[in-house]
Scaffold this motif. Structure first.
Motif: not given
Lengths: 254, 269
Positions: A133, A162-164, A166-167
């Motif tokens: 991913s 990246l999405d929040e 994951t970030r």
């Protein structure tokens, strides 16, 4: 790493940086924050020894300098994109910087394993990048940067894509890495909140031409963990950074 | 689960049965047309007569097949070697590219077949002439695809290599050549097909006779003698050779790319 009055003008005449002086000391976490076009990424590239300067000086006092005038192996870079080689497995990607230094695969194996387990990807050593991913690819990219055991880690908006969720997770991981390894980090970002959470020092930059607006320490002596995100001191830091950024943007009539 | 397995088996069966069925149907149509229209065998023989010729003329056709195969694969091999070395040199040195660009363009846009008569005059033997023709035709798709591939390297990857102090050879070996591999494979597939075509056409214009001649000459010879069944048999052998080259290059491409390149991946979602 010290930059003294560095200026950089591109071949098309754009002044990317004017008179930037910045010293990063061992163990610091410095965020470069600013609007697009303020030369954050250019400054980072110069710190890495990529692309020359038009005037001024840059020095890496703590490093051995190679014949090409660049610091030897002490600086690693994490790009905006993971920039993994698709034909190599995760482990082979992490091995790349060591391989380019002429270290044999066998000798590098412990370091590869160590770097991969630091980013919790020990089980994915044999996977190919396409099987991962976005967040995992970024982790491999970080592991690759750590494999050379750098003193200075340069990160150019590494989590922007990246999405929040994951970030935030990766932010925590980077923070943990920084605390445990004692390396210096320079982190380029657009995000006030990200910089306020991570940094021990924030450098706010101004655009057209790119220059330093303000340079101040934050979060002095505060333990950063899950509680910190909702604490009053975090809010105050965010406020401080926002005001500084607002002033930097306001100066040019937006 | 069992249903899934069964449908997969069915799927595989269909994928084999349909092409085989189509070929059989075409053969049947061919047979029927010949017999319903009463076409004489010196114009269009039926499939059975062609099969007969294939068996009867095997002692003539098999050596010819070997000759054509040898020329095709030798020229392809030389083109691979030459194209790869040349592409790497061109990409490494700008001025080399500037020097050779006009020559490459002229050679690429000129139908090589048209200079076959000249090559036949200058080359020491007919075999050598055929080899040169096939080589020239296969060389350019391999060269131009590989040059394109070597230039298609991701700039972020180049930065990465620069940052880690990679030298020119390391950048070529660990970055540029793997990046160019899919392009190289495309060049190889095109070059493989073209080298067979070029070998045949060059032989047509050479018109060599005797022991050392290939399938193309046997086709011309069969035409002169109105031995149409043998002509068809030779044609079938040529297309088998073409299929074999295609299968070989496709397999090679799969072998080298299937683990990482998009072109060889199954979509799963």
């Amino acid at each position: 790493m010290t930059m003294a009055s560095v200026s950089k003008t591109f071949s098309n005449g754009t002044a990317a940086l004017t008179d930037v002086s910045l010293t990063v000391r061992a163990g610091e976490f410095v965020s470069l924050l600013g609007p697009s076009g303020c030369g954050k990424s250019t400054a980072l590239r110069i710190m890495a020894g990529l692309g020359g300067v038009s005037s001024g000086n840059i020095d890496w006092p703590a490093s051995r300098i190679t014949s090409s005038g660049r610091p030897d192996g002490d600086i690693s870079f994490v790009f905006q994109e993971p920039t993994l080689l698709p034909w190599r497995t995760v482990a082979e990607n992490v091995y790349l910087p060591l391989q380019l230094q002429g270290i044999s695969r066998k000798a590098a194996q412990p370091r590869i394993e160590e770097a991969l387990s630091t980013v919790f990807l020990a089980d994915f050593a044999k996977a190919y990048p396409r099987e991962l991913s976005g967040g995992m690819k970024m982790r491999v990219s970080i592991a690759r940067a750590l494999a050379t055991r750098p003193k200075l880690l340069l990160m150019d908006e590494p989590f922007a894509a990246l999405d929040e969720i994951t970030r935030q997770k990766l932010n925590d991981e980077v923070l943990e890495l920084w605390k445990s390894n004692g390396l210096a980090v320079v982190f380029v970002t657009h995000s006030v909140f990200e910089s306020a959470y991570l940094s021990s020092r924030i450098v706010v930059m101004k655009a057209r031409p790119g220059r330093i607006h303000e340079d101040f320490p934050v979060n002095v002596g505060i333990e950063r963990d899950a509680d910190f995100r909702t604490s009053e001191s975090y809010r105050l830091t965010c406020e401080r950074v926002s005001h500084s950024l607002g002033a930097a943007m306001g100066g040019e009539g937006h | 689960m069992e249903n899934g397995e069964r449908s997969e088996q069915l799927d595989r069966l269909i994928r084999i049965a349909i092409p085989v069925g189509v070929v059989l149907a075409l053969l049947l149509v061919w047979y029927l047309i010949v017999h319903v229209e009463n076409i004489p065998p010196y114009i269009l023989p039926d499939p059975i007569a062609v099969a007969g010729a294939l068996v009867k003329d095997w002692p003539t056709l098999w050596p010819a097949f070997l000759v054509t195969t040898k020329i095709t694969f030798m020229s392809l091999g030389l083109a691979l070697l030459g194209g790869t070395v040349f592409a790497v040199l061109l990409v490494q040195a700008r001025w080399l590219e500037l020097i050779f660009y006009p020559i490459a363009v002229v050679l690429q846009v000129t139908p090589i077949v048209a200079i076959a008569p000249l090559i036949l005059i200058y080359a020491p033997t007919t075999q050598a002439a055929l080899l040169i023709c096939a080589y020239l035709v296969a060389f350019f798709p391999i060269l131009s695809n590989l040059v394109q591939g070597l230039k298609s390297v991701d700039h972020n990857h180049l930065n990465l290599f620069e940052l880690y102090g990679a030298n020119r050879f390391q950048t070529l070996w660990h970055l540029k050549l793997p990046t160019a591999l899919p392009y190289f494979m495309t060049g190889l597939k095109i070059g493989g097909g073209l080298s067979l075509i070029a070998a045949v056409v060059a032989e047509f214009s050479a018109g060599s006779s005797g022991a050392g001649s290939g399938l193309a000459f046997r086709i011309l010879e069969a035409q002169f003698r109105l031995n149409i069944p043998r002509l068809f048999a030779a044609l079938i052998m040529l297309s088998v050779l073409g299929i074999a080259i295609f299968a070989l290059t496709s397999f090679l491409s799969w072998l080298l790319l299937h683990r990482w390149h998009e072109s060889s991946l199954k979509r799963e979602n």
